[in-house]
Write an enzyme that holds these catalytic residues in place. Structure first.
Site, PDB file in Angstrom:
ATOM      1  N   ARG A  80      -8.348  -1.073   8.308  1.00 52.74           N
ATOM      2  CA  ARG A  80      -9.410  -0.173   7.823  1.00 52.74           C
ATOM      3  C   ARG A  80      -9.769   0.844   8.895  1.00 52.74           C
ATOM      4  NH1 ARG A  80     -14.242  -1.814   3.605  1.00 52.74           N
ATOM      5  NH2 ARG A  80     -14.366   0.269   2.771  1.00 52.74           N
ATOM      6  N   CYS A  81      -8.739   1.542   9.348  1.00 55.96           N
ATOM      7  CA  CYS A  81      -8.912   2.399  10.515  1.00 55.96           C
ATOM      8  C   CYS A  81      -7.719   3.323  10.588  1.00 55.96           C
ATOM      9  CB  CYS A  81      -8.976   1.486  11.731  1.00 55.96           C
ATOM     10  SG  CYS A  81      -8.371   2.134  13.264  1.00 55.96           S
TER      11      CYS A  81
ATOM     12  N   GLN B  41       0.821  -1.210   0.000  1.00 51.61           N
ATOM     13  CA  GLN B  41       0.000   0.000   0.000  1.00 51.61           C
ATOM     14  C   GLN B  41       0.859   1.267   0.000  1.00 51.61           C
ATOM     15  OE1 GLN B  41      -2.676  -2.227   3.281  1.00 51.61           O
ATOM     16  NE2 GLN B  41      -3.290  -0.113   3.002  1.00 51.61           N
TER      17      GLN B  41
ATOM     18  N   GLU C 118     -12.954   4.421   5.763  1.00 48.55           N
ATOM     19  CA  GLU C 118     -12.976   3.581   6.951  1.00 48.55           C
ATOM     20  C   GLU C 118     -14.114   3.862   7.911  1.00 48.55           C
ATOM     21  OE1 GLU C 118      -9.191   4.914   7.811  1.00 48.55           O
ATOM     22  OE2 GLU C 118      -8.162   3.233   6.893  1.00 48.55           O
TER      23      GLU C 118
END
Ligand code: CDP
Length: 788
Positions: free
Chosen positions: A372-373, A222, A742
């Site tokens: 996802r945070c 990523q 998110e």
């Protein structure tokens, strides 16, 4: 001494890898595993069955005797080049391959290099490793006790298992507020270890050109630029300089934070490629991914809330033990070892708060990643939304009214929280009102009261969360010292076609669409004429990558700023072409025209062509711009979710009847993509609320080593989400946008947990830790005398 060979570890089952295995049928995409190069070698990894053990010896002779097996790489091999250790993104140290002992089950022990992936897998089963087990520390509280075995004996002078102690807020003022409080509540809340389980596992193809000294790595990352820098820092001493390293992050099948860290497999594949001069592929299988890659959460929280009897919140106190496993492999900004957990005052106006977090080592796989945070925001939101709900129930005030009474009011923004954040904007009451209206809150409460009379269990849960996304600003945020900003570079070719490159990297969020939309709107050039590229460090401008919903707040802003730089130059060229002064020109998307004479106009395409063929004397040719955007602040998206559940008294099963999600991410670039982000995020919030958890037995054996035990929700378990939005633009973002990637994952678990506890509160149930399994509910019901 116990002798045991690796293959039967936790059912990792390398032996099942056979040519006919349908997992190996190629797709048509351009993912790492689609890359096949002439002469390519394949890497597979021997993993430890023990959570803590000394390695007595590694016997590779049987493997090396197999046709097609070329080498077995061990820690000793890498130690010759001082590549057996690497830094984590939190400046901790992690083994690439061990030379002395293993620290968690499924840890990489050795790697087999072979001419095809099946031979490599068979080679793994033929490597004999002799282990001598050591005492295992699984429980983080025990790891923290004085006298606990010290796990990180590699760290000179280390006498305990503490990684860090971090605190923020005014302890004295908070303690005072608690002493003076009319009402207090306290709850232990565990947010379990979970795993991102993206569809594509991790892997890479490494290729080293011995003539040019160029290393190319296609990898599932990523953050390609940051990885290039880390590789250069770690392997600079063996001649890998940053300009000779090219990281290409092709299509990625989901990242969710799990593809930010550097895993040993990547490093071993690179080392093997450099040593052999041949391309080397390493692809994890599903169980390796689940068992060994960085996990998320694992926060043991004690939360306390103080309030007046009229329902005014006064203070928040939180103590947390953060189990990071064997090493701190979080990817937090370096100033914040507990990430942005101190957003835990949430949407509420507190006068005092104090937060402490201790990080601790245990014999578990490393981690602490932001699944996802935005760096521990999920943990913060779950804590505040649970404890606020407990207080509302304790005071017998409707949870919606209680929240509204304590919300930071719209006129208070920008609002500085007692824990130091400056919230840019918000309208929490607006989002909650819309959610209540859409779901029919008052009617549902009446239905609940009637059902309770009949002994039925129905609950309504609210989560009114505040997020914090878009790191930088660079003065506060860096990873391994690399400042957090992000970038966009735009080149407009003479015929008006655009090439735009970004420092971020989509993993399915649709950047190619939304970035093109931003550019089209800012430049007045059709989307079809715009090519968006990310993920190749040889071409894209330097950036920190995509995670923590930072792309729109940073690179999205960079796209707008770079476009505006281009427009400034285009105005000069248009003035030259129209023989008018710049001040007399008006812009409307796609052209400049002379004020009052709209027929005297030049289109952006005409201007672009002139930038290469007829630009003013003294001006440099071309139409290009780059922006390295350093945001002045984070953005603060928010939302209000309401969940309605019915509980089966016989089985303890929780059925989500309705779930209304109102999100506010400021101005929206693409409503369809935002809708998709929210839907996916809600399902990823449902997952830990009801299903997902990774736990270990006393010997450190993983209890959910495959998808048979680690329960991902499917379409069958997922309710029909009802979504809507409010819009409170960010005042500092050039497009008024905030991140959205998110929000739903962050906000959903508390709404579900609050609904379940709301259904059971009258029976004496105050809290149930997620995942709220039927068994946990059933036990609660039985403990409180309820039978079917
Ligand atoms: O960093 P990441 O892409 O995961 O998160 P994001 O910035 O929240 O964006 C997720 C997707 O939603 C991207 O395609 C964004 O461009 C899009 N988005 C949008 O259309 N409008 C917003 N206000 C925020 C995001």
């Amino acid at each position: 001494m116990t002798l045991r060979t690796s293959p039967e570890v936790g059912g990792m089952g390398h032996a099942v890898k056979r040519k006919e295995d349908p997992r190996f049928i190629r797709g048509q995409g351009t993912y790492v595993d689609d890359i096949e190069l002439p002469g390519m070698l394949y890497l597979d990894i021997v993993r430890s069955p023990y959570a803590h053990a000394t390695i007595k010896h590694i016997d590779a002779s049987k493997a090396l005797a197999m046709p097609g097996v070329l080498d077995v790489i061990t820690g000793a091999t890498l130690a010759q080049y001082n590549l057996h250790w690497m830094p984590t993104l939190m400046s901790d140290m992690q083994m690439v391959l061990p030379v002395e002992k293993v620290m968690y089950q499924a840890q990489e022990v050795a790697a087999v290099l072979a001419t095809d992936r099946y031979t490599a897998a068979d080679g793994v089963t033929a490597v004999d490793v002799a282990y001598e087990p050591l005492p295992v520390v699984v429980d983080p509280f025990k790891a923290f006790e004085p006298g606990a075995p010290v796990l990180r004996t590699d760290k000179p002078g280390k006498t305990d298992n503490r990684i860090f102690h971090w605190e923020v807020g005014d302890r004295a003022a908070t303690d005072r507020a608690f002493r003076d409080a009319e009402v207090t509540v306290k709850e232990d809340i565990y947010i379990p270890r979970i795993h991102v389980s993206s569809i594509e596992t991790c892997g890479c193809v490494a290729q080293f050109d011995r003539v040019s000294g160029q290393l190319t790595v296609w990898m599932t990352t990523q953050a390609p630029h940051a990885i290039r820098t880390v590789f250069a820092l770690v392997a600079g001493h063996v001649g890998l300089a940053e300009h000779k390293i090219r990281i290409i992050s092709p299509d990625i099948g989901g990242g969710f934070g799990g593809k930010v860290p550097v895993y040993p497999g990547y490093v071993i594949a690179v080392a093997a490629a450099v040593l052999t001069g041949k391309p080397v592929k390493w692809i994890e299988d599903r169980m390796e991914n689940l068992q060994a890659d960085s996990f998320a959460r694992d926060y043991h929280i004690t939360a306390e809330l103080a309030a007046k009897r009229d329902g005014t919140l006064t203070a928040l106190r939180i103590k947390t033990l953060a189990d990071h496993g064997y090493t701190d492999a979080a990817a937090n900004p370096s100033k914040f070892p507990a990430g942005l957990f101190h957003i835990c005052t949430g949407s509420y106006d507190f006068r005092a708060a104090h937060v402490e977090v201790d990080g601790v080592y245990t014999n578990k796989p490393p981690g602490g990643i932001a699944y996802r945070c935005s760096f521990r925001v999920t943990e913060a939101v779950h804590t505040i939304e649970r404890i606020v709900d407990i207080m509302a129930h304790e005071l017998q005030i409707d949870p919606a009214e209680f929240r509204k009474k304590n919300f930071i009011q719209p006129e208070r923004f920008p609002y500085t929280s007692v824990l130091g954040w400056e919230y840019d904007s918000g309208n929490y009451g607006g989002a909650l009102d819309l959610a209540m209206h859409k779901i029919g809150y008052a009617e549902l409460r009446r239905e609940q009261a009637a059902k309770r009379q009949q002994g039925e269990l129905m609950g309504i849960g609210i989560s009114s969360f505040t997020e914090i996304v878009g790191a930088g600003p660079s003065k506060h945020f860096d990873i391994l010292g690399i400042k957090m900003f992000d970038s966009c570079e735009i080149r407009i070719h003479p015929t008006g076609k655009v090439m735009a490159r970004f420092g971020t990297k989509s993993q399915g969020q649709g950047h190619e669409t939304t970035y093109a939309q931003i550019l089209a709107e800012e430049l007045g050039i059709p989307v079809a004429d715009i090519q968006v590229e990310e993920g190749d460090t040889d071409t894209a401008p330097y950036g920190l990558g995509t995670y923590a919903s930072r792309s729109t707040p940073t690179a999205g802003a960079a796209a707008a700023i770079a476009s505006r730089k281009i427009r400034d130059k285009a105005r000069k060229i248009a003035a030259h072409l129209l023989e008018a002064s710049e001040e007399d020109l008006e812009w409307e998307p796609g052209k400049f025209y002379v004020k009052g004479s709209p027929e005297r106009a030049k289109t952006i395409q005409e201007i672009t062509f002139a930038a290469y063929t007829n630009h003013p004397q003294g001006m440099e040719a071309g139409l290009e711009a780059v922006s390295y955007y350093d945001p002045p602040n984070l953005t603060f998206p928010f939302g209000s979710y309401i969940c309605v559940v019915d509980i089966d008294k016989g089985t303890g099963e929780v059925k989500i009847r309705r779930f209304v999600a109102i999100d506010d991410c400021g101005n929206i670039i693409n409503p369809m993509i935002v809708e998709g982000q929210v839907h996916g995020g809600l399902t990823m919030g449902l997952a830990p609320a009801l299903f997902e958890e990774i736990s270990y037995d006393a010997q450190g054996n993983i209890q959910q080593g495959s998808f048979i035990d680690y329960l991902l929700p499917t379409a069958m378990e997922t309710p029909s989400w009802e979504t809507d939005k409010t819009c409170t633009p960010s005042p500092h973002h050039p497009l008024g946008a905030k991140g959205i990637g998110e929000s739903a994952t962050v906000g959903a678990p508390a709404a579900i947990a609050n609904a379940v506890v709301d259904a059971l509160w009258h029976l004496g149930v105050r809290h149930i830790d997620i995942p709220i399994t039927p068994e946990k509910v059933w036990q609660c019901l039985r403990a409180n005398g309820v039978t079917a």
